[in-house]
Motif scaffolding. Sequence first.
Motif, PDB file in Angstrom:
ATOM      1  N   ALA A   1      -5.347  -2.430   1.534  1.00 10.47           N
ATOM      2  CA  ALA A   1      -5.988  -3.934   1.848  1.00 10.47           C
ATOM      3  C   ALA A   1      -6.208  -4.482   0.487  1.00 10.47           C
ATOM      4  O   ALA A   1      -5.640  -5.624   0.430  1.00 10.47           O
ATOM      5  CB  ALA A   1      -6.784  -3.767   2.835  1.00 10.47           C
ATOM      6  N   ILE A   2      -6.889  -3.756  -0.109  1.00 19.77           N
ATOM      7  CA  ILE A   2      -7.290  -4.384  -1.843  1.00 19.77           C
ATOM      8  C   ILE A   2      -5.959  -4.544  -2.523  1.00 19.77           C
ATOM      9  O   ILE A   2      -5.807  -5.716  -3.038  1.00 19.77           O
ATOM     10  CB  ILE A   2      -8.018  -3.640  -2.476  1.00 19.77           C
ATOM     11  N   THR A   3      -5.035  -3.749  -2.648  1.00 21.68           N
ATOM     12  CA  THR A   3      -3.862  -3.854  -3.228  1.00 21.68           C
ATOM     13  C   THR A   3      -3.012  -5.087  -2.424  1.00 21.68           C
ATOM     14  O   THR A   3      -2.323  -5.884  -3.468  1.00 21.68           O
ATOM     15  CB  THR A   3      -2.776  -2.657  -3.046  1.00 21.68           C
ATOM     16  N   GLY A   4      -2.763  -5.350  -1.380  1.00 22.28           N
ATOM     17  CA  GLY A   4      -2.032  -6.145  -0.750  1.00 22.28           C
ATOM     18  C   GLY A   4      -2.483  -7.632  -1.006  1.00 22.28           C
ATOM     19  O   GLY A   4      -1.936  -8.529  -1.341  1.00 22.28           O
ATOM     20  N   ALA A   5      -3.918  -7.671  -0.789  1.00 23.20           N
ATOM     21  CA  ALA A   5      -4.632  -8.910  -1.091  1.00 23.20           C
ATOM     22  C   ALA A   5      -4.454  -9.251  -2.602  1.00 23.20           C
ATOM     23  O   ALA A   5      -4.229 -10.427  -2.931  1.00 23.20           O
ATOM     24  CB  ALA A   5      -5.949  -8.752  -0.560  1.00 23.20           C
ATOM     25  N   GLY A   6      -4.467  -8.331  -3.339  1.00 25.87           N
ATOM     26  CA  GLY A   6      -4.446  -8.580  -4.734  1.00 25.87           C
ATOM     27  C   GLY A   6      -3.084  -9.254  -5.137  1.00 25.87           C
ATOM     28  O   GLY A   6      -2.953  -9.909  -6.039  1.00 25.87           O
ATOM     29  N   ILE A   7      -1.953  -8.748  -4.619  1.00 24.63           N
ATOM     30  CA  ILE A   7      -0.489  -9.153  -5.030  1.00 24.63           C
ATOM     31  C   ILE A   7      -0.490 -10.572  -4.529  1.00 24.63           C
ATOM     32  O   ILE A   7       0.035 -11.395  -4.873  1.00 24.63           O
ATOM     33  CB  ILE A   7       0.624  -8.219  -4.122  1.00 24.63           C
ATOM     34  N   VAL A   8      -1.059 -10.917  -3.109  1.00 22.65           N
ATOM     35  CA  VAL A   8      -0.809 -12.017  -2.727  1.00 22.65           C
ATOM     36  C   VAL A   8      -1.707 -13.087  -3.807  1.00 22.65           C
ATOM     37  O   VAL A   8      -1.158 -14.182  -3.907  1.00 22.65           O
ATOM     38  CB  VAL A   8      -1.850 -12.333  -1.289  1.00 22.65           C
ATOM     39  N   TYR A   9      -2.897 -12.623  -4.272  1.00 27.15           N
ATOM     40  CA  TYR A   9      -3.592 -13.495  -5.216  1.00 27.15           C
ATOM     41  C   TYR A   9      -2.655 -13.657  -6.378  1.00 27.15           C
ATOM     42  O   TYR A   9      -2.897 -14.834  -6.966  1.00 27.15           O
ATOM     43  CB  TYR A   9      -5.185 -12.745  -5.373  1.00 27.15           C
ATOM     44  N   LEU A  10      -1.996 -12.930  -6.727  1.00 18.48           N
ATOM     45  CA  LEU A  10      -1.426 -13.119  -8.065  1.00 18.48           C
ATOM     46  C   LEU A  10      -0.007 -13.801  -8.047  1.00 18.48           C
ATOM     47  O   LEU A  10       0.186 -14.679  -8.799  1.00 18.48           O
ATOM     48  CB  LEU A  10      -0.832 -11.553  -8.752  1.00 18.48           C
TER      49      LEU A  10
END
Length: 325
Positions: free
Chosen positions: A137-146
């Motif tokens: 979940a952290i990785t997925g949210a991080g990609i959206v943020y980037l």
Amino acid sequence: MNEDTFNTTGTERGRACHRIRRFLSWCNCQSIMVAFKGIWTKDFWRAVSGEYLATLIFVLLGLGSTINWAAEQEKPPPADLVLISLCFGLSIATMVQSFGHISGGHINPAVTAAMVVTRKLSLAKALFYVVAQCLGAITGAGIVYLVTPAAVRGSLGVTMVNSNISLGHALLVELLITFELVFTIFATCDPKRTDLNGSASLAIGVAVVIGHLFAIPYTGASMNPARSFGPAMITLNFENHWVYWVGPILGGILAAGLYEYLYCPDPEIKKRLKQVFQKDSSGKYREVETDDVAIRPGSIQTIDLEKTGKKGPFQDSTGEVLSSV
């Protein structure tokens, strides 16, 4: 150091050693090793990595639907609740269908907790699952943020309690929508049923859509602690975050317990459990060993399927059940 001090110190050391031996005996190290013996297998890590990847994709797609690309306009339109609900629901249906045979397709710590309390998943494996789900979940949210411009990024889909309701009401809403989801999972993936002809993964996705359509205005409709944890970690916004752990996990456990032990109990397990309340010839209640009433991972039906070399619905490659969200 005089003789009395030496004797006192020796006595204290002896007592300390005795306590340590008692503690080690109580821990039963051998049982712990048995619980974790499966973590050294390829299938185990394939399942754990499957949970990571499935949660990553789910959170990535779900959070992407919450981005309001018209936020820069003078009067931006409100969020499209139907779009968000369908995206989360269809994403889950797709991930369950794709990863169900690899890891069971939990993609949700609340579902994993429900599997543990119904003895369909070992506690050791569940711990790895929850960590993998949170990291995904952290990785997925991080990609959206980037990949999202800062001007339209907004809150990045962080679930927040509506200011017009209390935290208690928010907790109840999360409990109820997760109850609906987990009960759907257990009912549609029940190997005891012979009347199921449709797609279990689609039914689970529809349950997520329904929960979102109802609860987005109340709490943002998490239904999944990992889904809330990912964007909260990226934005460092943990306001009332406990609601999105306690509510879904309690709702999932309640739904699993009611389905497995009240509404649709396994006939063989029900028969064995009744022995606890039967008296012997002396008038005393019988003592039933734990192993006699325990449900092995995968349930009784799964054991029969393993004997025939077949896999039940939503079994992963290690033989543990189910699916989820």
